[in-house]
Motif scaffolding. Structure first.
Motif, mmCIF file in Angstrom:
data_model
loop_
_atom_site.group_PDB
_atom_site.id
_atom_site.type_symbol
_atom_site.label_atom_id
_atom_site.label_comp_id
_atom_site.label_asym_id
_atom_site.label_seq_id
_atom_site.Cartn_x
_atom_site.Cartn_y
_atom_site.Cartn_z
ATOM 1 N N LEU A 2 -34.887 48.537 102.397
ATOM 2 C CA LEU A 2 -35.625 49.463 101.465
ATOM 3 C C LEU A 2 -36.315 48.772 100.450
ATOM 4 N N ALA A 7 -43.176 53.317 97.715
ATOM 5 C CA ALA A 7 -42.661 54.852 97.263
ATOM 6 C C ALA A 7 -43.893 55.586 97.179
ATOM 7 N N TRP A 9 -45.021 59.151 95.907
ATOM 8 C CA TRP A 9 -44.498 60.349 95.362
ATOM 9 C C TRP A 9 -45.666 61.681 95.499
ATOM 10 N N PHE A 73 -38.605 56.764 104.576
ATOM 11 C CA PHE A 73 -37.591 57.076 103.808
ATOM 12 C C PHE A 73 -38.101 58.281 102.962
ATOM 13 N N ASP A 75 -37.345 60.851 100.337
ATOM 14 C CA ASP A 75 -36.491 61.014 99.416
ATOM 15 C C ASP A 75 -36.343 62.345 98.936
ATOM 16 N N ASN A 76 -35.088 62.771 97.987
ATOM 17 C CA ASN A 76 -34.990 64.016 97.308
ATOM 18 C C ASN A 76 -35.180 65.149 98.351
ATOM 19 N N ASN A 127 -33.124 61.323 102.507
ATOM 20 C CA ASN A 127 -32.096 61.187 101.324
ATOM 21 C C ASN A 127 -31.630 62.644 100.547
ATOM 22 N N THR A 128 -30.549 63.056 101.023
ATOM 23 C CA THR A 128 -30.237 64.388 100.294
ATOM 24 C C THR A 128 -29.478 64.070 99.125
ATOM 25 N N GLY A 129 -29.019 62.945 98.760
ATOM 26 C CA GLY A 129 -28.086 62.554 97.882
ATOM 27 C C GLY A 129 -26.758 62.879 98.380
ATOM 28 N N SER A 142 -29.341 59.574 107.630
ATOM 29 C CA SER A 142 -29.263 60.323 106.352
ATOM 30 C C SER A 142 -28.565 59.536 105.656
ATOM 31 N N GLU A 145 -25.892 59.115 98.427
ATOM 32 C CA GLU A 145 -25.932 58.225 97.117
ATOM 33 C C GLU A 145 -24.645 58.240 96.323
ATOM 34 N N TRP A 215 -27.950 48.625 96.431
ATOM 35 C CA TRP A 215 -28.901 48.555 95.441
ATOM 36 C C TRP A 215 -28.955 47.854 94.134
#
Length: 319
Positions: A2, A7, A9, A73, A75-76, A127-129, A142, A145, A215
């Protein structure tokens, strides 16, 4: 890897060009995907049910895959469940019967179909956190974090019992072929302490059947070899041997002693030792040296052992 990704957005381009795509609540207010104090002023959630949004997202995903990416990937993935844009005249909804969560689930599934069309080995990870698992089945993997460490608490912020509960929560997802990637954010501490924490988090993750990354928070601690380890497929479920939790893999083993336990000598199981001439004694990756016939485990620590012994994948088991 990663860290080598790029990224994109949605909010950086789409909502500036199409403000009517923004998700709105009953009084027309927009919604940030973040909490107060973390980028809330610069981003807003799109309505995944508004005309044009899904097509634009799929086009951007396809453009990224055109660069030769191995996958995406996303995110959010934690959307506000309901958009009121169709009710207050901000925008229509493509499917008036679907809420925003269902629209996102469908979009992820369509993007995954597009990605898989480029090769069966291409993947989509979301990534759902760790806040929800409801979107996981739409993707290949999945992400969770703040796994055990969240960067501010001086030590693990989740208990060993909570770690086991997380493993069991994702057990059927892993058994069905899904993957779970966890991020641990180690708090500032002397290198020796961060190394212990990194091995504890990585050991707990592998015990659970998860892939792990620090990370960058373990950089300079001496735990960098963890990122290069390839233990292979699991050969057994995680199991408790007296006070130590253990799991065998094709090319190694992890042993985790939960916090609150007395320091414990852990004998390397005789029936699991590498065969004579197949690589010699187990290697303790924490010390970088042969482990001998046992190691001393401290409470809240883990050890990762490797060998050159290879077991056929057909003998392996999913978690």
């Amino acid at each position: 890897d990663l860290r080598r990704g790029h990224a994109l957005w949605l909010e950086e381009w789409a909502l500036l060009t199409h403000p009517e795509w923004a998700l709105v609540l009953g009084q027309g207010q927009t919604v940030s995907p973040f909490t107060t104090g973390y980028q809330e002023g610069s981003t807003r959630q799109p309505c995944l049910n508004a005309p044009g949004v899904a097509g634009a997202a799929r086009a951007r995903a396809a453009a990224r895959m055109e660069t030769g990416a191995d996958g995406l990937f996303i995110d959010n993935v934690d959307p506000a469940p309901i958009c009121y844009g169709n009710r207050i005249g901000r925008h229509p909804h493509m499917d008036p019967t679907a809420d925003n969560s269902l629209a996102l689930k469908r979009l992820i599934a369509e993007i995954r179909k597009d990605v898989k069309a480029r090769g069966a080995d291409k993947v989509v990870v979301i990534n759902t956190g760790g806040r929800t698992r409801s979107f996981s089945e739409a993707a290949d993997g999945s992400a969770l974090e703040s796994y055990l460490f969240e960067g501010r608490h001086p030590g693990p912020h989740l208990s060993f019992r909570q770690m086991l509960a997380t493993a069991r929560h994702y057990g059927d997802y892993l058994s069905a072929g899904g993957a779970v990637l966890v991020f641990s954010y180690l708090p500032p501490a002397p290198p020796a302490i961060r190394k212990e924490w990194a091995f504890y988090a990585a050991g707990a993750a592998r015990l659970s059947g998860f892939a792990w990354t620090d990370w960058d928070s373990a950089d300079g601690s001496g735990a960098e070899p963890l990122a290069r380890l390839r233990l292979g497929l699991p050969l057994s479920p995680m199991e408790e041997r007296e006070t130590v939790w253990v799991r065998r893999f094709e090319h190694g083993m992890v042993a985790v002693l939960p916090p609150g336990q007395p320091d414990t000598p852990f004998p390397l199981p005789p029936d699991s030792l590498p065969a004579e001439g197949a690589g010699g004694p187990w290697r303790d990756e924490f010390t970088g040296r042969p482990a001998g016939d046992h190691v001393m485990l401290k409470a809240g620590t883990a050890r990762v052992f490797t060998s050159t012994q290879t077991t056929s994948p057909r003998e392996s088991v999913r978690p």
